[in-house]
Write a protein that holds these residues in place. Structure first.
Motif, mmCIF file in Angstrom:
data_model
loop_
_atom_site.group_PDB
_atom_site.id
_atom_site.type_symbol
_atom_site.label_atom_id
_atom_site.label_comp_id
_atom_site.label_asym_id
_atom_site.label_seq_id
_atom_site.Cartn_x
_atom_site.Cartn_y
_atom_site.Cartn_z
ATOM 1 N N LYS A 167 0.769 -1.308 -0.106
ATOM 2 C CA LYS A 167 -0.047 0.315 -0.109
ATOM 3 C C LYS A 167 0.363 1.246 -0.171
ATOM 4 O O LYS A 167 2.295 1.341 0.187
ATOM 5 C CB LYS A 167 -1.063 0.206 1.449
ATOM 6 N N ILE A 168 0.715 2.102 -0.675
ATOM 7 C CA ILE A 168 0.933 3.978 -0.334
ATOM 8 C C ILE A 168 -0.383 4.593 0.035
ATOM 9 O O ILE A 168 -0.821 5.087 -0.797
ATOM 10 C CB ILE A 168 1.464 3.626 -2.280
ATOM 11 N N MET A 169 0.943 5.705 0.816
ATOM 12 C CA MET A 169 0.314 6.268 1.791
ATOM 13 C C MET A 169 0.998 7.762 1.550
ATOM 14 O O MET A 169 2.185 7.594 1.896
ATOM 15 C CB MET A 169 -0.588 5.873 2.734
ATOM 16 N N CYS A 170 0.459 8.317 1.183
ATOM 17 C CA CYS A 170 0.784 9.916 0.983
ATOM 18 C C CYS A 170 0.849 11.009 2.644
ATOM 19 O O CYS A 170 -0.542 10.928 2.147
ATOM 20 C CB CYS A 170 0.754 10.271 -0.065
ATOM 21 N N VAL A 171 1.863 11.332 3.183
ATOM 22 C CA VAL A 171 1.733 12.679 4.332
ATOM 23 C C VAL A 171 1.966 14.108 3.435
ATOM 24 O O VAL A 171 2.870 13.986 3.242
ATOM 25 C CB VAL A 171 2.158 11.299 5.758
ATOM 26 N N GLY A 172 1.083 14.527 4.336
ATOM 27 C CA GLY A 172 1.379 16.061 3.616
ATOM 28 C C GLY A 172 0.630 16.890 3.779
ATOM 29 O O GLY A 172 -0.798 16.706 3.536
ATOM 30 N N GLY A 201 -0.247 6.695 -7.913
ATOM 31 C CA GLY A 201 -0.529 5.692 -7.477
ATOM 32 C C GLY A 201 -0.970 5.524 -6.030
ATOM 33 O O GLY A 201 -1.288 3.876 -5.803
ATOM 34 N N ALA A 202 -1.146 6.577 -5.033
ATOM 35 C CA ALA A 202 -1.232 6.234 -3.529
ATOM 36 C C ALA A 202 -2.653 5.280 -3.444
ATOM 37 O O ALA A 202 -3.797 5.999 -3.679
ATOM 38 C CB ALA A 202 -1.208 7.753 -3.066
ATOM 39 N N ASP A 203 -2.906 4.884 -2.364
ATOM 40 C CA ASP A 203 -3.654 4.075 -1.804
ATOM 41 C C ASP A 203 -4.612 5.247 -0.351
ATOM 42 O O ASP A 203 -6.218 5.294 -1.216
ATOM 43 C CB ASP A 203 -4.123 3.189 -0.954
ATOM 44 N N LYS A 204 -4.150 6.464 -0.302
ATOM 45 C CA LYS A 204 -4.841 7.618 0.618
ATOM 46 C C LYS A 204 -4.096 8.487 0.473
ATOM 47 O O LYS A 204 -2.859 8.374 0.902
ATOM 48 C CB LYS A 204 -5.114 6.614 1.959
ATOM 49 N N LEU A 263 -13.358 12.957 2.795
ATOM 50 C CA LEU A 263 -13.597 13.026 0.985
ATOM 51 C C LEU A 263 -12.567 12.018 0.596
ATOM 52 O O LEU A 263 -11.974 11.121 -0.326
ATOM 53 C CB LEU A 263 -13.604 13.871 0.231
ATOM 54 N N PRO A 264 -13.259 10.468 1.100
ATOM 55 C CA PRO A 264 -13.040 8.988 0.375
ATOM 56 C C PRO A 264 -13.125 9.354 -0.763
ATOM 57 O O PRO A 264 -11.999 8.103 -1.659
ATOM 58 C CB PRO A 264 -14.384 8.389 1.270
ATOM 59 N N ASP A 265 -13.696 9.661 -1.639
ATOM 60 C CA ASP A 265 -14.319 9.414 -2.754
ATOM 61 C C ASP A 265 -13.057 9.869 -3.872
ATOM 62 O O ASP A 265 -12.690 9.395 -5.184
ATOM 63 C CB ASP A 265 -15.411 9.762 -3.308
ATOM 64 N N ARG A 266 -12.457 10.678 -3.159
ATOM 65 C CA ARG A 266 -10.926 11.256 -4.049
ATOM 66 C C ARG A 266 -9.635 11.149 -2.736
ATOM 67 O O ARG A 266 -8.852 11.302 -2.964
ATOM 68 C CB ARG A 266 -11.509 12.736 -3.685
#
Length: 384
Positions: free
Chosen positions: A135-140, A173-176, A188-191
């Protein structure tokens, strides 16, 4: 049934201080719940070294790779967007090598989750290869700019869309998208956008603030030292302790009477933050959050040409952090900090939900001890 222990890999942008402290806070949180950060990859540029406080405090293997950097003007202050794009295009072959560093490390360590702290080359790497079963998660904070309730600076449409495009590249490619925010907003879960509290280190949460007799300063680009020195020379009674990462700088330098610059440090910076009367910065998200948590009034002077910091300043003012300015002239701010302000209890209570929110988003764990809410009266700092 025992809960699954996950393997994480962090990829951290090496520009500024905030991404480093966020990664340190998240690693400690994950480790305290039995998860492991097996590797930390840091995108290093030509202008800055990785701070020693990060090397000493991340407690995970660290490997560097070459990453794009901003080009600053001749005074080492503002950012030049055109030359930045041109210089980094010329270095594309060097950055392609970095893609392979990222790919090899992911294939070798096989993390369950990659957390990208806004590193551009991580997103571009995932365009070329998308690691399986990871899984790929992006934080910022930058990802909050995609929220419909975010307020942008007026005009500057080109800057706005360049920043949003850069966000998209970092998050490919991020999952969240875990969008750090000064205040609570709707997910905004759909985005794939989930609004998150700031990632403050335990060292910040444990501090007991007091109101001292000096101003604390943090500048992203060391060329701004001359601008603050010009004002302070006309106001020599004002004591200022600044932090910078000027190459080759001494641990402490007395720039002029009552103006001191310290080499960027983890513990010393936080000590000064807890003791200062007020905080002045170039509008980096993380340091503003630390000041707000410790109930320090903030003045933000965004780095020239740095549209993201202009956005930070507007958002922080909206959240009650303090005021924004176009130069390091502190006359109005010195009046501002003498006003009686109620402590920002809403922000502190929001920040104290970070552990719960991040564990839920990254690991699926939803039930940990929730700290109680604090009232404004409980937050008033002691006077020295």
């Amino acid at each position: 049934m025992a809960k699954q222990k996950l393997k994480f890999m962090f990829i951290v942008q090496g520009e500024g201080r905030g991404h480093f402290t966020q990664a340190m806070a998240l690693r400690k949180l994950l480790a305290s719940h039995g998860h492991e950060v097996v590797q930390v990859l840091v995108g290093k540029n030509d202008r800055r070294d990785i701070p020693q406080f990060f090397k000493d405090g991340i407690f995970a293997p660290v490997r560097m790779f070459r990453s794009p950097t901003f080009v600053v003007d001749a005074n080492r202050r503002g950012i030049l967007i055109g030359p930045t794009i041109f210089k980094n295009l010329l270095r594309l072959p060097l950055y392609i090598k970095s893609f392979f560093v990222i790919r090899r490390r992911i294939r070798r360590d096989k993390p369950d989750v990659v957390v990208n702290f806004y590193e551009l080359l991580a997103g571009l790497s995932f365009m070329a290869f998308r690691p399986r079963k990871t899984k790929i998660m992006c934080v910022g904070h930058q990802y909050l700019l995609h929220h419909p309730d975010f307020e942008f600076p007026p005009g500057k449409v080109v800057d706005r869309y360049l920043l949003l495009f850069n966000n998209w590249l970092t998050a490919f490619g991020a999952d969240k998208l875990l969008a750090l925010s000064f205040r609570e907003m709707d997910d905004l879960p759909d985005r794939k956008i989930f609004v998150m509290p700031p990632l403050l280190r335990d060292e910040v949460l444990a501090l007991k603030p007091s109101s001292g007799d000096f101003i604390l300063l943090y500048i992203l680009n060391d060329g701004y030292a001359e601008e603050i020195a010009k004002w302070q020379k006309q106001n020599p009674h004002v004591v200022i302790h600044g932090f910078w990462d000027r190459p080759g700088a001494e641990e402490v330098e007395e720039f002029q009477p009552n103006l001191f610059f310290h080499k960027l440090s983890g513990t010393k910076f936080l000590e000064r933050m807890s003791q200062c009367k007020a905080f002045v910065s170039t509008a980096g998200f993380e340091s503003i959050c630390e000041a707000m948590y410790l109930d320090k009034p903030v003045m933000m002077r965004p780095t020239g040409g740095h549209f993201e910091q202009q956005c930070n300043a507007i958002d922080a003012v909206k959240a009650g952090a303090g005021m924004a300015a176009e130069a390091f002239h502190l006359d109005e701010f010195m009046t501002f900090i003498e006003r009686d302000r109620p402590p920002n209890a809403a922000f502190r209570n929001w920040a104290r939900r970070a552990d719960q929110r991040f564990l839920q988003m990254l690991t699926g764990e939803a039930s940990i001890q929730q700290p109680g809410e604090e009232t404004a009266e409980e937050l008033r700092p002691a006077s020295q």
